[in-house]
Design a protein around this motif. Structure first.
Motif, short mmCIF file in Angstrom:
data_model
loop_
_atom_site.label_atom_id
_atom_site.label_comp_id
_atom_site.label_asym_id
_atom_site.label_seq_id
_atom_site.Cartn_x
_atom_site.Cartn_y
_atom_site.Cartn_z
N THR A 12 0.73 -1.18 -0.02
CA THR A 12 -0.05 -0.06 -0.14
C THR A 12 0.90 1.20 -0.02
O THR A 12 2.02 1.27 0.48
CB THR A 12 -0.95 0.04 1.25
OG1 THR A 12 -0.09 0.17 2.30
CG2 THR A 12 -1.80 -1.22 1.44
N SER A 16 0.53 5.40 1.03
CA SER A 16 -0.40 6.34 1.79
C SER A 16 0.00 7.78 1.31
O SER A 16 1.41 7.91 1.51
CB SER A 16 -0.32 6.01 3.09
OG SER A 16 -0.89 7.22 3.74
N THR A 41 -4.98 6.70 -0.50
CA THR A 41 -4.43 5.08 -0.15
C THR A 41 -4.53 4.33 -1.35
O THR A 41 -5.63 4.18 -2.03
CB THR A 41 -5.24 4.28 0.84
OG1 THR A 41 -5.21 5.40 2.06
CG2 THR A 41 -4.42 3.32 1.32
#
Length: 202
Positions: free
Chosen positions: A71, A73, A193
């Motif tokens: 991921t 962010s 995100t």
């Protein structure tokens, strides 16, 4: 104008350091056009959006190509009145007066349609904030109309919009949302995100 992003990359693997360090090589082609500052929480990228978004795209895609769940962010901002102008952020994207919303939406859709395919399936959720504008909701609704026609729209959720697609089209959609909605000199932010290879999808 000041534009930049505070980003954090999270590979879900014991070898997270190796994945991050390898992925950082994807930033090399952009280093002359970006100011990059890293600490123990995040990395700051400062530069024009037409460099900023491809750099984030390539960093994320490099990590995702390892096959591990990753991921990214990011808190992305342009035109913040609390930040000094920075010459490295100079961009023709924000020159002149604001054009009609329909015209900006059409141009944004064309840019997404022509985005490179990187063969990295990804999902994202993000929120767009047009700050200090009496007509800010018109700009946000215009952006939502664009997103629904972009080919990357999956669904609206509480507080966010969810996107799905190849990372090339996905980051092109995000760049257009950031640049095409809100006045050229205005303060616009995105809370983002992005995820790839999530075991939840399986």
């Amino acid at each position: 104008m000041f534009s930049g992003a505070q980003i954090s990359l999270y590979p879900m693997t014991d070898d997270f350091v190796g994945v991050i360090m390898s992925a950082l090589g994807a930033l090399d082609p952009y280093r002359e056009r970006l100011r990059i500052e890293t600490d123990d929480v995040s990395t700051l990228l400062v530069g024009p959006p037409e460099v900023l978004f491809p750099a984030m795209r390539d960093l994320f895609s490099a990590a995702a190509r390892t096959g591990v769940h990753c991921t990214l962010s990011a808190a992305i901002s342009r035109g913040c009145p609390g930040e000094p102008d920075d010459a490295i952020c100079a961009s023709s994207r924000f020159e002149g007066s604001i054009t009609p919303l329909a015209q900006r939406r059409a141009k944004a859709l064309s840019a997404v349609a022509n985005a490179a395919n990187l063969d990295v399936p990804s999902v994202a959720q993000f929120s767009l904030y047009v700050m200090g504008q009496g007509s800010h909701m018109d700009e946000i609704y215009g952006c939502i109309d664009f997103l629904k026609q972009s080919g990357t729209f999956e669904k609206s959720k509480h507080f966010v919009t969810k996107l799905r697609g190849d990372s090339g089209a996905l980051f092109a959609t995000l760049e257009q949302a950031f640049c095409s909605f809100g006045p050229p000199e205005g303060h616009v932010t995105i809370d983002l995100t992005v995820s790839a290879n999530s075991p939840s999808a399986r």
